[in-house]
Write a protein that holds these residues in place. Sequence first.
Motif, PDB file in Angstrom:
ATOM      1  N   LEU A  74       7.894   8.677   1.892  1.00  0.00           N
ATOM      2  CA  LEU A  74       7.306   7.342   2.005  1.00  0.00           C
ATOM      3  C   LEU A  74       8.264   6.265   1.526  1.00  0.00           C
ATOM      4  CD1 LEU A  74       3.682   8.077   0.720  1.00  0.00           C
ATOM      5  CD2 LEU A  74       4.370   7.595   3.073  1.00  0.00           C
ATOM      6  N   ALA A  80       0.828  -1.203   0.000  1.00  0.00           N
ATOM      7  CA  ALA A  80       0.000   0.000   0.000  1.00  0.00           C
ATOM      8  C   ALA A  80       0.864   1.255   0.000  1.00  0.00           C
ATOM      9  CB  ALA A  80      -0.935   0.001   1.206  1.00  0.00           C
ATOM     10  N   MET A  81       2.001   1.218   0.693  1.00  0.00           N
ATOM     11  CA  MET A  81       2.914   2.368   0.678  1.00  0.00           C
ATOM     12  C   MET A  81       3.500   2.573  -0.716  1.00  0.00           C
ATOM     13  SD  MET A  81       4.908   1.871   4.323  1.00  0.00           S
ATOM     14  CE  MET A  81       5.952   3.311   4.063  1.00  0.00           C
ATOM     15  N   ALA A 121       1.030   6.521  -6.895  1.00  0.00           N
ATOM     16  CA  ALA A 121      -0.035   7.490  -7.139  1.00  0.00           C
ATOM     17  C   ALA A 121       0.508   8.910  -7.172  1.00  0.00           C
ATOM     18  CB  ALA A 121      -1.114   7.352  -6.070  1.00  0.00           C
ATOM     19  N   THR A 173       0.963   4.164  -2.867  1.00  0.00           N
ATOM     20  CA  THR A 173       0.846   5.596  -2.598  1.00  0.00           C
ATOM     21  C   THR A 173       1.951   6.376  -3.303  1.00  0.00           C
ATOM     22  OG1 THR A 173      -0.118   5.108  -0.430  1.00  0.00           O
ATOM     23  CG2 THR A 173       0.691   7.338  -0.784  1.00  0.00           C
ATOM     24  N   ALA A 205       6.447  11.702  -1.813  1.00  0.00           N
ATOM     25  CA  ALA A 205       6.715  10.325  -2.229  1.00  0.00           C
ATOM     26  C   ALA A 205       8.080   9.846  -1.727  1.00  0.00           C
ATOM     27  CB  ALA A 205       6.644  10.216  -3.751  1.00  0.00           C
TER      28      ALA A 205
END
Length: 415
Positions: free
Chosen positions: A399, A233-234, A240, A237, A396
């Motif tokens: 993360l 999921a990271m 995205a 992200t 980004a």
Amino acid sequence: MNIRVLLLLFMAHLLTDFGQGSIPIVGQYLRDTAGLTLSQVGTLTLVSSLLSAVVQPLVGIYSDRARNGWMIPLGLAAVGAGVWGLAHASTYAWQLFFVALTGVGVATFHPEGMRAAHYASGGRTTGMSIFQVGGNAGYGLGPAAAGAAIAAAGVAGWPGGARRPGVGGGVRRAVLPAVRAVRGGGAAVAGAAWTGGAGESGEPGDLTGRGKPAPSRAGQPSAPSQDRWGPAAMVLTVVALRAAFQFGLTTFLPIYYVEVRGGDPARSGLVLSLYLLVGALGTLVTGPIADRIGPRRYMALAMALLPVLHLATLATPGSWMLLFLALQGFFLVSQYAVSVVLNQLYVPNHLALVSGLNVGLGITVGGIGAATAGWIADAVGLVPTLMGMSVLPVIATVLAVRLPEPQPEPAAHTA
């Protein structure tokens, strides 16, 4: 690695993204000929993205269960029909419809293509880079080909302008052999068992993953790796945020080049192609680097460079702008194969699904980012909007550096 299958997938990916890559240039010319606003140009990208996002995970789930290689040519055909229709649409509603069709085609192609590339590459970033660079190259060639054809024959001349001598002859000579190769290798790419390679089962000719669990080096069946959806999921992200940044840039870079920098409209496609083709080169070059230092480290490093390169692109004149733009494309586009491999390592039991999410979510947020950038640009101006986009890769990067190390591939995948 099964080089033959990877090259066939490379060609199919090139053709799919070749059509999709022409859309920003078509949008630029529709802004002049059809009077579209910046927000309407961005909405074209958004519609394609949303349809792709809805369809792509569904195709991924179906592909994980059915392993139907015919999704690859079907997606390619839908993209071609959508691009042709966009060039000939007489109203904005029809333009939206055909852009949506290209989105469905992209969504149909990518999950099965990435799943096949994973098995053909043995899970290596280098092999996935061969597949990914086909898409990067096609996406990069599309703007230059569309710009040349439209400048010579008008919007309706694309893609038909490729038939004109001196306009699309070079493109035709490059693309038609690829079409014939994909068609000639259709049994290899679309069949249930592709010959000449080792798949998940470890059996020659099985790239479908339908075989038995791969044995370990000690000769005992290896325990299946567990899916790690939290780190995945990271990564999604990061994907995205990167996509919102890239889609905003690719959608409005041709307009920025013409309206802010005073460039020749006929050359705007070449500027965009420079950015994307250097990115394709980056994908090919950095695959072995990511294999050596790890996909997580490479993604974090490349992402950290983007804000500086982006602001330098906007602040410098002439050839310096092109240099920083090319470097920006190198480090941005080269991350795509890396992020796919990273998520396939985090989620090894749902390869097509996580690949579909990787591309689908990226395309969705990218489309939303492009549309949002258009609305903001209509309100505050194009240059402040482009400068403000530099915050996206900063987030980004934060993360990416917090991602855990993925589990290594089983021995049968990496041998």
